[in-house]
Design an enzyme around this catalytic site. Structure first.
Site, PDB file in Angstrom:
ATOM      1  N   ASP A  49       1.233  -1.252  -0.211  1.00 52.48           N
ATOM      2  CA  ASP A  49       0.089   0.170   0.095  1.00 52.48           C
ATOM      3  C   ASP A  49       1.134   1.489  -0.254  1.00 52.48           C
ATOM      4  O   ASP A  49       1.327   1.220   1.071  1.00 52.48           O
ATOM      5  CB  ASP A  49      -0.642  -0.157   1.392  1.00 52.48           C
ATOM      6  CG  ASP A  49      -2.117   1.333   1.357  1.00 52.48           C
ATOM      7  OD1 ASP A  49      -2.703   1.760   0.700  1.00 52.48           O
ATOM      8  OD2 ASP A  49      -1.448   2.459   1.804  1.00 52.48           O
ATOM      9  N   TYR A  54       2.904   9.581  -0.212  1.00 52.28           N
ATOM     10  CA  TYR A  54       4.231   8.583   0.222  1.00 52.28           C
ATOM     11  C   TYR A  54       5.559   9.394   0.068  1.00 52.28           C
ATOM     12  O   TYR A  54       6.203   8.970   0.241  1.00 52.28           O
ATOM     13  CB  TYR A  54       4.196   7.803   0.426  1.00 52.28           C
ATOM     14  CG  TYR A  54       2.869   6.688   1.369  1.00 52.28           C
ATOM     15  CD1 TYR A  54       1.883   8.485   1.813  1.00 52.28           C
ATOM     16  CD2 TYR A  54       2.439   5.714   1.561  1.00 52.28           C
ATOM     17  CE1 TYR A  54       0.325   7.136   2.378  1.00 52.28           C
ATOM     18  CE2 TYR A  54       1.140   4.996   1.962  1.00 52.28           C
ATOM     19  CZ  TYR A  54       0.641   6.355   2.400  1.00 52.28           C
ATOM     20  OH  TYR A  54      -0.837   6.650   2.879  1.00 52.28           O
ATOM     21  N   LYS A  79      -2.196   5.903  -4.055  1.00 46.87           N
ATOM     22  CA  LYS A  79      -3.658   6.517  -4.489  1.00 46.87           C
ATOM     23  C   LYS A  79      -3.725   8.099  -4.589  1.00 46.87           C
ATOM     24  O   LYS A  79      -2.476   8.595  -4.932  1.00 46.87           O
ATOM     25  CB  LYS A  79      -4.134   7.529  -2.014  1.00 46.87           C
ATOM     26  CG  LYS A  79      -3.999   6.076  -1.773  1.00 46.87           C
ATOM     27  CD  LYS A  79      -3.523   6.248   0.186  1.00 46.87           C
ATOM     28  CE  LYS A  79      -3.958   4.969   0.531  1.00 46.87           C
ATOM     29  NZ  LYS A  79      -2.149   4.175   0.409  1.00 46.87           N
ATOM     30  N   HIS A 112      -7.631   9.243  -1.637  1.00 46.78           N
ATOM     31  CA  HIS A 112      -6.726   9.106  -0.639  1.00 46.78           C
ATOM     32  C   HIS A 112      -7.645  10.239   0.965  1.00 46.78           C
ATOM     33  O   HIS A 112      -8.255   9.825   1.924  1.00 46.78           O
ATOM     34  CB  HIS A 112      -5.671   9.946  -0.127  1.00 46.78           C
ATOM     35  CG  HIS A 112      -4.440   9.748   0.380  1.00 46.78           C
ATOM     36  ND1 HIS A 112      -2.932   9.349  -0.620  1.00 46.78           N
ATOM     37  CD2 HIS A 112      -4.627   9.234   1.980  1.00 46.78           C
ATOM     38  CE1 HIS A 112      -2.155   8.916   0.582  1.00 46.78           C
ATOM     39  NE2 HIS A 112      -3.720   8.880   2.434  1.00 46.78           N
TER      40      HIS A 112
HETATM   41  N1  LIG Z   1      -5.266   6.168   3.935  1.00 49.86           N
HETATM   42  C1  LIG Z   1      -4.645   7.387   4.500  1.00 49.86           C
HETATM   43  O1  LIG Z   1      -5.122   8.273   4.589  1.00 49.86           O
HETATM   44  C2  LIG Z   1      -3.251   6.127   5.295  1.00 49.86           C
HETATM   45  C3  LIG Z   1      -2.443   7.206   6.636  1.00 49.86           C
HETATM   46  C4  LIG Z   1      -2.021   6.211   7.146  1.00 49.86           C
HETATM   47  C5  LIG Z   1      -1.790   5.938   6.912  1.00 49.86           C
HETATM   48  N2  LIG Z   1      -2.155   5.093   5.808  1.00 49.86           N
HETATM   49  C6  LIG Z   1      -1.768   3.664   5.884  1.00 49.86           C
HETATM   50  O2  LIG Z   1      -1.515   2.110   6.388  1.00 49.86           O
HETATM   51  C7  LIG Z   1       0.092   2.023   7.554  1.00 49.86           C
HETATM   52  C8  LIG Z   1       0.191   0.972   8.351  1.00 49.86           C
HETATM   53  O3  LIG Z   1      -0.262   2.545   9.275  1.00 49.86           O
HETATM   54  P1  LIG Z   1       0.364   3.338   9.765  1.00 49.86           P
HETATM   55  O4  LIG Z   1       2.165   3.122   8.833  1.00 49.86           O
HETATM   56  O5  LIG Z   1       0.117   4.730  10.158  1.00 49.86           O
HETATM   57  O6  LIG Z   1       0.519   2.535  11.435  1.00 49.86           O
HETATM   58  P2  LIG Z   1       0.217   1.567  11.874  1.00 49.86           P
HETATM   59  O7  LIG Z   1       1.142   0.177  10.623  1.00 49.86           O
HETATM   60  O8  LIG Z   1      -0.401   2.018  13.003  1.00 49.86           O
HETATM   61  O9  LIG Z   1       2.073   1.098  12.576  1.00 49.86           O
HETATM   62  C9  LIG Z   1       2.931   1.200  12.213  1.00 49.86           C
HETATM   63  C10 LIG Z   1       4.422   1.675  13.892  1.00 49.86           C
HETATM   64  O10 LIG Z   1       4.517   0.616  14.035  1.00 49.86           O
HETATM   65  C11 LIG Z   1       5.408   0.076  14.203  1.00 49.86           C
HETATM   66  N3  LIG Z   1       5.574  -1.108  14.751  1.00 49.86           N
HETATM   67  C12 LIG Z   1       5.512  -2.316  13.071  1.00 49.86           C
HETATM   68  N4  LIG Z   1       4.982  -3.398  13.740  1.00 49.86           N
HETATM   69  C13 LIG Z   1       5.385  -3.692  14.970  1.00 49.86           C
HETATM   70  C14 LIG Z   1       5.627  -4.737  15.752  1.00 49.86           C
HETATM   71  N5  LIG Z   1       5.511  -5.715  14.985  1.00 49.86           N
HETATM   72  N6  LIG Z   1       5.843  -4.726  17.092  1.00 49.86           N
HETATM   73  C15 LIG Z   1       6.207  -3.079  17.253  1.00 49.86           C
HETATM   74  N7  LIG Z   1       6.746  -2.195  16.878  1.00 49.86           N
HETATM   75  C16 LIG Z   1       5.716  -2.343  15.117  1.00 49.86           C
HETATM   76  C17 LIG Z   1       6.196   0.780  13.019  1.00 49.86           C
HETATM   77  O11 LIG Z   1       7.337   0.835  13.618  1.00 49.86           O
HETATM   78  P3  LIG Z   1       9.370   0.434  12.927  1.00 49.86           P
HETATM   79  O12 LIG Z   1       8.488   0.325  10.720  1.00 49.86           O
HETATM   80  O13 LIG Z   1      10.253   0.640  13.219  1.00 49.86           O
HETATM   81  O14 LIG Z   1       9.230  -1.277  12.755  1.00 49.86           O
HETATM   82  C18 LIG Z   1       5.860   2.629  13.193  1.00 49.86           C
HETATM   83  O15 LIG Z   1       6.110   2.665  13.917  1.00 49.86           O
HETATM   84  C19 LIG Z   1       0.639   3.150   6.091  1.00 49.86           C
HETATM   85  O16 LIG Z   1       1.902   2.916   6.188  1.00 49.86           O
HETATM   86  C20 LIG Z   1       0.481   3.608   5.157  1.00 49.86           C
HETATM   87  O17 LIG Z   1       0.252   2.394   3.690  1.00 49.86           O
HETATM   88  C21 LIG Z   1      -3.033   5.268   5.305  1.00 49.86           C
END
Ligand SMILES: NC(=O)c1ccc[n+]([C@@H]2O[C@H](COP(=O)([O-])OP(=O)(O)OC[C@H]3O[C@@H](n4cnc5c(N)ncnc54)[C@H](OP(=O)(O)O)[C@@H]3O)[C@@H](O)[C@H]2O)c1
Length: 276
Positions: A49, A54, A79, A112
């Site tokens: 994704d 990004y 997106k 988005h």
């Molecule tokens: N459509 C939208 O508006 C929107 C908005 C936000 C996000 N997104 C999408 O959703 C994806 C996921 O959301 P997100 O990146 O905001 O947050 P998330 O996946 O909830 O959390 C990511 C964070 O958690 C840590 N992490 C991941 N796996 C872990 C584990 N097993 N144990 C401990 N810590 C862990 C990562 O650090 P490390 O990388 O250091 O491991 C990072 O700091 C995004 O990357 C993006 O593709 C979309």
């Protein structure tokens, strides 16, 4: 019961999308994103994704190429960003995403955010690229019920996906029910609440009783709630950990306990008040 990382859900147009993918928000373009994508694909992920916002589509594309896995086995989402919304500018932005990714087609293209006064024109552009076969499914992100109702009034093609912030502190029950009634699959962003839920005592206890990590319990909860999930990590051991969620099952009682953690609390902007 889901048994593998490559298990898929069938979207409303028949296209199959993996339940679990890798998110790459805030992952730096270049080697960092190339390595995360390659590591995910090597460890069995098939869905990635990204978004033009990004600023890492080039590296995502390179990671895909270097993975050696045939394009048709992968599921790639991007997106259109808010400032590119509108009919012509969305078409341009879509082509730019394809070029940066080095791909001939996308699997999923999303609006988005629901930019007021613009998202309907943007949707027409998505319908056009869909009809031309340049993307296999189209959808939205950060749409509340009233945005969806408004779009559904006169769209030609229904959105296949609504990707929204979703985790145990934001369970989006009404939105999910609305999506279900309308054949729109819900997808969770920030499923781990950006790491902020990993010390929650309820989740930690449930994890201990299954000998799993808190992250795995949360992601398993997504799947059992029939929500696609795209955790982000740049660390290989976590990429592996986040996908190792197919060898256990949460009981109904455990599911309820996690459901009841809801606080309607967001880490990101509210789709009704965002100002970007
Ligand atoms: N459509 C939208 O508006 C929107 C908005 C936000 C996000 N997104 C999408 O959703 C994806 C996921 O959301 P997100 O990146 O905001 O947050 P998330 O996946 O909830 O959390 C990511 C964070 O958690 C840590 N992490 C991941 N796996 C872990 C584990 N097993 N144990 C401990 N810590 C862990 C990562 O650090 P490390 O990388 O250091 O491991 C990072 O700091 C995004 O990357 C993006 O593709 C979309």
């Amino acid at each position: 019961m889901l048994t593998s990382l490559q298990d898929t859900v069938t979207l409303n147009n028949g296209v199959k999308m993996p339940w679990v993918g890798l998110g790459v928000f805030k992952v730096e373009d270049g080697q960092v994103v190339v390595d995360s994508v390659k590591s995910a694909i090597k460890n069995g992920y098939r869905s990635i994704d990204t978004a033009s916002y990004y600023n890492n589509e080039k590296g995502v594309g390179q990671g895909i190429k270097e993975s050696g896995v045939p394009r048709e086995e992968l599921f790639i989402t991007s997106k259109v960003w808010n400032s590119d919304q509108g009919y012509e500018s969305t078409l341009k932005s879509f082509e730019l995403s394809l070029t940066k990714l080095g791909l001939e087609y996308l699997d999923l293209y999303l609006i988005h955010w629901p930019v007021k006064g613009k998202y309907k024109e943007t949707w027409k552009a998505l319908e056009k690229v869909y009809k031309e076969g340049k993307v296999r499914a189209i959808g939205v992100s950060n749409f509340n019920i009233h945005h969806l109702e408004d779009l559904l009034i006169d769209c030609e093609i229904k959105p296949a996906i609504n990707q929204v912030e979703y985790h145990p502190h934001l369970t989006q029950v009404e939105l999910q029910e609305f999506c279900k009634q309308n054949g729109i699959q819900l997808e969770a962003w920030s499923p781990l609440k950006k790491g902020l839920l990993l010390n929650d005592p309820t989740i930690v206890n449930i994890a201990a009783s299954h000998k799993k990590a808190p992250s795995q319990v949360i992601l398993r909860w997504d799947l059992q709630n029939k929500v696609i999930t795209i955790p982000k990590s740049i660390k290989e051991h976590r990429i592996i950990e986040n996908a190792d969620i197919f060898d256990f099952q949460l009981s109904e009682e455990e599911m309820e306990k996690i459901n009841s953690l809801n606080l309607n609390e967001r880490t990101g902007a509210d789709p009704d008040t965002f100002n970007f």
